[in-house]
Design an enzyme around this catalytic site. Sequence first.
Site, PDB file in Angstrom:
ATOM      1  N   GLU A   1      45.054  35.877  35.135  1.00 16.00           N
ATOM      2  CA  GLU A   1      45.228  36.838  36.334  1.00 16.00           C
ATOM      3  C   GLU A   1      46.620  36.961  36.718  1.00 16.00           C
ATOM      4  OE1 GLU A   1      43.182  38.480  38.460  1.00 16.00           O
ATOM      5  OE2 GLU A   1      44.986  38.491  39.708  1.00 16.00           O
TER       6      GLU A   1
ATOM      7  N   ASP B   1      40.777  47.032  37.208  1.00 15.57           N
ATOM      8  CA  ASP B   1      41.251  48.163  38.026  1.00 15.57           C
ATOM      9  C   ASP B   1      41.223  49.351  37.253  1.00 15.57           C
ATOM     10  OD1 ASP B   1      41.867  45.926  39.506  1.00 15.57           O
ATOM     11  OD2 ASP B   1      43.919  46.117  39.251  1.00 15.57           O
TER      12      ASP B   1
HETATM   13  N1  SAH Z   1      36.903  39.774  37.006  1.00 18.30           N
HETATM   14  C1  SAH Z   1      36.780  39.513  38.499  1.00 18.30           C
HETATM   15  C2  SAH Z   1      37.828  40.372  39.274  1.00 18.30           C
HETATM   16  C3  SAH Z   1      37.811  41.985  39.206  1.00 18.30           C
HETATM   17  S1  SAH Z   1      39.208  42.796  40.172  1.00 18.30           S
HETATM   18  C4  SAH Z   1      35.516  39.746  38.622  1.00 18.30           C
HETATM   19  O1  SAH Z   1      34.815  40.765  38.075  1.00 18.30           O
HETATM   20  O2  SAH Z   1      34.947  39.598  40.010  1.00 18.30           O
HETATM   21  C5  SAH Z   1      40.434  42.938  38.857  1.00 18.30           C
HETATM   22  C6  SAH Z   1      41.405  41.647  38.689  1.00 18.30           C
HETATM   23  O3  SAH Z   1      42.195  42.032  37.666  1.00 18.30           O
HETATM   24  C7  SAH Z   1      42.294  41.380  40.183  1.00 18.30           C
HETATM   25  O4  SAH Z   1      42.246  40.019  40.364  1.00 18.30           O
HETATM   26  C8  SAH Z   1      43.727  41.802  39.329  1.00 18.30           C
HETATM   27  O5  SAH Z   1      44.705  41.277  39.891  1.00 18.30           O
HETATM   28  C9  SAH Z   1      43.589  41.616  37.853  1.00 18.30           C
HETATM   29  N2  SAH Z   1      44.422  42.364  37.114  1.00 18.30           N
HETATM   30  C10 SAH Z   1      44.396  43.641  36.942  1.00 18.30           C
HETATM   31  N3  SAH Z   1      45.371  43.916  36.004  1.00 18.30           N
HETATM   32  C11 SAH Z   1      45.808  43.006  35.437  1.00 18.30           C
HETATM   33  C12 SAH Z   1      46.609  42.735  34.394  1.00 18.30           C
HETATM   34  N4  SAH Z   1      47.360  44.019  34.001  1.00 18.30           N
HETATM   35  N5  SAH Z   1      47.076  41.575  34.208  1.00 18.30           N
HETATM   36  C13 SAH Z   1      46.464  40.392  34.836  1.00 18.30           C
HETATM   37  N6  SAH Z   1      45.535  40.692  35.679  1.00 18.30           N
HETATM   38  C14 SAH Z   1      45.349  41.934  36.094  1.00 18.30           C
END
Ligand code: SAH
Length: 220
Positions: free
Chosen positions: A68, A117
Amino acid sequence: MRLRNIRGARETIAASEFVIKQETEYKGRWNELFGNQNPIHIEIGMGKGKFLTTLAQQNPTINYIGIEKYSSVLIRAVAKQEELTLPNLLFIRMEAEYLADVFAHNEVARIYLNFSDPWPKDRHAKRRLTSKDFLDRYHQILLPEGEVIFKTDNRELFDYSMEQVPEAGWKLVNYTYDLHESEFVEGNVMTEYEEKFVAEGHPICRLTAVRDCPEKQNAE
Ligand code: SAH
């Protein structure tokens, strides 16, 4: 994920033995850190970590690593793990772009992407965690039979991902546009986002992808 500046998040993370710092030093040696040869499954963008924590409890013979980029959300997973102290669950605070600096060839057996995202603008497409660019990075760390399992409520992102899979030289093992009404729902562990979207009545899409012809590709 909504960002709040949680006071002390960085400090708590820095102090936790479950968050691995200098992660590049463990490239090729993650099993030593876990003290066994069990398969390693990772979740990229794990958010608050409910999904991975549940899996780690359910499957003690699999090692889980949650990745994360933001301390403000990772702190939730860390706080929970500080209570549970599961031996098969670790975290890394990092940007997923640098995965190949942290894991060696064939080191990872499975990658979970949950509610990644969407990056809706075309010019940001390469940042999507299911883009060909990211699939190429996963190729560098996965075992030949290793898989990527992706869940999202975002149909545009899902359609894009379905196209990127063959584009990157991968193949689809299975997919559904409505996980909770499909055969694949059995054993499904919901993430924080999934619970929210399911409660709002949104269908959840899911796909599983593997490398097409992994033996040949791995000989690179
Ligand atoms: N998997 C969780 C959160 C989804 S939101 C769920 O389903 O409830 C997407 C998460 O991915 C966010 O916390 C964001 O900070 C993280 N994230 C997005 N792009 C990322 C990247 N390139 N590297 C690491 N973390 C990332």
